[in-house]
Design an enzyme around this catalytic site. Structure first.
Site, PDB file in Angstrom:
ATOM      1  N   GLU A 266     -16.111  -6.027 -12.285  1.00  0.00           N
ATOM      2  CA  GLU A 266     -16.535  -6.362 -10.928  1.00  0.00           C
ATOM      3  C   GLU A 266     -17.560  -5.342 -10.442  1.00  0.00           C
ATOM      4  O   GLU A 266     -17.173  -4.265  -9.968  1.00  0.00           O
ATOM      5  CB  GLU A 266     -15.344  -6.360  -9.975  1.00  0.00           C
ATOM      6  CG  GLU A 266     -14.325  -7.441 -10.205  1.00  0.00           C
ATOM      7  CD  GLU A 266     -13.355  -7.538  -9.038  1.00  0.00           C
ATOM      8  OE1 GLU A 266     -13.315  -8.587  -8.398  1.00  0.00           O
ATOM      9  OE2 GLU A 266     -12.659  -6.554  -8.752  1.00  0.00           O
TER      10      GLU A 266
ATOM     11  N   HIS B  90      -8.507  -1.885  -8.755  1.00  0.00           N
ATOM     12  CA  HIS B  90      -9.528  -2.630  -8.018  1.00  0.00           C
ATOM     13  C   HIS B  90     -10.380  -1.657  -7.210  1.00  0.00           C
ATOM     14  O   HIS B  90      -9.888  -0.657  -6.688  1.00  0.00           O
ATOM     15  CB  HIS B  90      -8.878  -3.663  -7.096  1.00  0.00           C
ATOM     16  CG  HIS B  90      -9.842  -4.653  -6.538  1.00  0.00           C
ATOM     17  ND1 HIS B  90     -10.673  -4.368  -5.477  1.00  0.00           N
ATOM     18  CD2 HIS B  90     -10.129  -5.935  -6.905  1.00  0.00           C
ATOM     19  CE1 HIS B  90     -11.416  -5.422  -5.205  1.00  0.00           C
ATOM     20  NE2 HIS B  90     -11.108  -6.385  -6.057  1.00  0.00           N
TER      21      HIS B  90
END
Length: 251
Positions: free
Chosen positions: A167, A99
């Site tokens: 993302e 992430h």
């Protein structure tokens, strides 16, 4: 699993025991969504609570997901670390890898992420690799180059099931959402790269993450090559999260 839409909620560093229980009990009336794989990524200290609630209250309708895992494969003198094997003990099904907040705050790059991917696969869990470019990289026209580099850790992995979340860093927690054209372009590119790296027989799920909310989820799910969503803040609200799940079911 590999032909469903995925909706994975990432609680990040949020949650308390009582609040978690209240949310889980609300999920007892979760709308039917056979076409959607649902998961929640809680902080590590709440994973067992989450898993037990999934079994007792929800009959395993929601999968338990971890937000991170240790780069070290075995037990040992690694204070504060949590191994993939330990996550498996808590009933975890899916583990987020790479992430952007891990890269931003902890300096994690490809080498570490590759080791984490291998550790997760070795204990039979599913890694969900997160990739994305910064605003500066996009404005410089380097978004494809950046994503290709991040995806390169997939080459040679002992798996034929690949899950990736795209993302764009500039859209995480900012309220900004990539345009439909930007999402379509990047998801098609990611599919192409995965097939090139892993072979034509690989099963693929590519999720979009970046300020996914109830009011934009349907439009996002309608974009080609979007197989679901990695949801941040909206996953902390029952109403918002279930609205996103319903949008995925109806896509």
């Amino acid at each position: 699993m590999w032909d469903q839409k995925w909706v994975i909620g990432n609680w990040k560093m949020n949650g308390r025991l009582q609040n978690n229980n209240s949310l889980m009990h609300r999920f007892r009336i979760l709308p039917t969504a056979e076409r959607v794989l649902i998961g929640l990524a809680a902080p590590t200290v709440y994973l067992l609570q989450l898993h037990n609630a999934m079994q007792i209250v929800l009959n395993n309708r929601i999968l338990t997901c971890a937000q991170d895992v240790s780069r070290f494969p075995d037990n040992g003198a690694y204070t504060g670390e949590v191994s993939a094997e330990m996550l498996a003990d808590t009933g975890t099904d899916i583990v987020l890898i790479g992430h952007s907040e891990r890269s931003l705050y902890f300096g994690e790059k490809n080498e570490i992420q590759r080791r984490k991917m291998e550790n997760v696969l070795n204990v039979g869990l599913i890694p969900l690799l997160c990739v994305g470019e910064s605003l500066e990289e996009r404005e410089a026209g380097k978004e494809h180059e950046v994503i290709a580099h991040q995806l390169s850790i997939l080459q040679g992995l002992d798996t034929k099931n690949i899950a990736v979340a795209y993302e764009p860093v500039w859209a995480i927690g900012t309220g900004k959402v990539a345009t439909v054209e930007q999402i379509a372009d990047m998801h098609a590119f990611i599919y192409k790269e995965i097939l090139s790296l892993c072979g034509s027989d690989v099963k693929i799920r590519v999720l979009y993450g970046g300020s996914v909310k109830a009011d934009n989820a349907a439009d996002i799910f309608a974009v080609p090559y979007v197989d679901g969503a990695l949801v941040g803040g909206a996953s902390l609200s029952y109403d918002s999260f279930t609205a996103i799940i319903s949008a995925a079911q109806n896509a």
